[in-house]
Design an enzyme around this catalytic site. Structure first.
Site, PDB file in Angstrom:
ATOM      1  N   GLU A 193       1.134  -1.112   0.313  1.00  0.00           N
ATOM      2  CA  GLU A 193      -0.348   0.464  -0.050  1.00  0.00           C
ATOM      3  C   GLU A 193       0.430   1.698  -0.330  1.00  0.00           C
ATOM      4  O   GLU A 193       1.677   1.227   0.705  1.00  0.00           O
ATOM      5  CB  GLU A 193      -0.510  -0.311   1.008  1.00  0.00           C
ATOM      6  CG  GLU A 193      -1.562   0.822   0.878  1.00  0.00           C
ATOM      7  CD  GLU A 193      -2.824   1.065   2.811  1.00  0.00           C
ATOM      8  OE1 GLU A 193      -3.670   2.077   2.330  1.00  0.00           O
ATOM      9  OE2 GLU A 193      -2.240   0.020   3.722  1.00  0.00           O
ATOM     10  N   LYS A 223      -9.908   2.896  -1.368  1.00  0.00           N
ATOM     11  CA  LYS A 223     -10.580   2.068  -0.314  1.00  0.00           C
ATOM     12  C   LYS A 223     -11.938   2.518   0.355  1.00  0.00           C
ATOM     13  O   LYS A 223     -12.351   3.581   0.242  1.00  0.00           O
ATOM     14  CB  LYS A 223      -9.232   2.612   0.680  1.00  0.00           C
ATOM     15  CG  LYS A 223      -9.055   1.948   2.022  1.00  0.00           C
ATOM     16  CD  LYS A 223      -7.553   2.035   3.042  1.00  0.00           C
ATOM     17  CE  LYS A 223      -7.267   1.427   3.531  1.00  0.00           C
ATOM     18  NZ  LYS A 223      -6.490   1.600   4.345  1.00  0.00           N
ATOM     19  N   CYS A 244      -5.472  -2.678   2.775  1.00  0.00           N
ATOM     20  CA  CYS A 244      -4.611  -3.137   3.795  1.00  0.00           C
ATOM     21  C   CYS A 244      -6.716  -3.157   5.261  1.00  0.00           C
ATOM     22  O   CYS A 244      -6.678  -4.250   4.477  1.00  0.00           O
ATOM     23  CB  CYS A 244      -4.260  -1.756   4.076  1.00  0.00           C
ATOM     24  SG  CYS A 244      -3.254  -1.828   5.767  1.00  0.00           S
TER      25      CYS A 244
END
Length: 290
Positions: free
Chosen positions: A43, A116, A153
């Site tokens: 990331e 995200k 993540c």
């Protein structure tokens, strides 16, 4: 046989963006030489993990996706090496900012963008200060190596996200990551929990999972985070095919046969026997359907 060779790059990320990009490119080239078809980087690999602190100057690290220098460099690299590269970047879109993943196909073309969805906040991980919650939803991207479900993540802790991507047709789940120590509790080590939750996504959906993490200690103003590496590839029953150590720069690879996995997934009946009519509570925060 439809064999795909998956790779997870594990690297340290410093304050020099050009150096980070050069290191990432070198690892991608190494993975490609070893036969990798899909290569996953950590990331936000081109920058240090700036979310340790709430500092307005961190927004200067973002750029629009059109003409983004990291994406353009990785597009050229993917086309040269004929590999699929999911590329994690800090995106500016007019007055808002996203933690985004651009899927670059082996032709150098962009297959799509994911933003995200789950944004954490906590000591050392102040992401809500920087990132708007993603608005793309969970997607499956068509590539020359198969259909990729890509999340980032903190997304990896949510089984709903994994299931949604596979329902959209994902054959491989990809999780670029930046995770490590918890500054407020030096005794807390989430590495094994982190690994197992994604092994569960693989097993529950009968798909391989690739998680690529960074390593190293990164010092901020309020705290430091030591990233614990341990990047891994899990097979379709959740088995660990390969896992890196906690503090080594490396690339780990594993081969999977997507046709064989597809046949196994269909025969096992996971998606035949689902009862979405009974899952309405998943659409609520507290499980109360009213």
């Amino acid at each position: 046989m439809t064999e795909v060779i998956l790779a997870a790059v594990q690297m340290a990320c410093g304050s020099d963006r050009l150096e980070n990009l050069a290191r990432a490119e070198a690892w991608v080239r190494t993975a490609a030489k070893r036969g990798a078809t899909v290569i996953v980087l950590p990331e936000l690999f081109d920058v240090p993990y700036f979310c340790k602190d709430q500092k307005p100057d961190g927004f200067a690290l973002a750029a629009p996706l059109a003409g983004h220098p990291v994406i353009e460099r990785m597009r050229s690299l993917a086309a040269e090496l004929r590999v699929v590269l999911p590329v994690s970047v800090f995106e500016q879109a007019n007055h808002v900012f996203f933690n985004s993943l651009v899927v670059v196909d082996s032709t150098g073309a962009v297959s799509g963008v994911y933003r995200k969805s789950h944004i954490p906040t906590g000591h050392g991980y102040q992401e809500k200060f920087y990132f708007n919650p993603g608005d793309t939803g969970f997607l499956a991207f068509a590539t020359t190596a198969g259909r990729l479900g890509c999340a980032i993540c903190w997304d990896q802790w949510f089984p709903e996200a994994a299931r949604a991507m596979v329902l959209k047709g994902a054959e491989i789940l990809i999780y670029p990551t930046a995770i490590g120590s918890e500054p407020q509790d030096p005794g807390l080590d989430s590495r094994d929990h982190w690994t197992r939750v994604m092994q569960g996504h693989a097993a529950a959906n009968l798909v391989p999972v690739v998680a690529a993490n960074r390593i190293g200690r990164e010092q901020g103003e309020s705290c430091a985070v030591t990233f614990y590496g341990s990047s891994f590839i899990a097979g379709p029953t959740g088995e660990l095919l390969v896992q890196a150590g906690r503090d080594e720069e490396t690339v780990v690879l594993a081969a999977v046969d997507l046709a064989a996995i597809r046949a196994r997934r269909v025969a096992w009946g996971l998606f035949r026997d689902r009862r979405p009519d009974l899952y309405r509570s998943l659409l609520t925060l507290d499980g109360n359907e009213g």
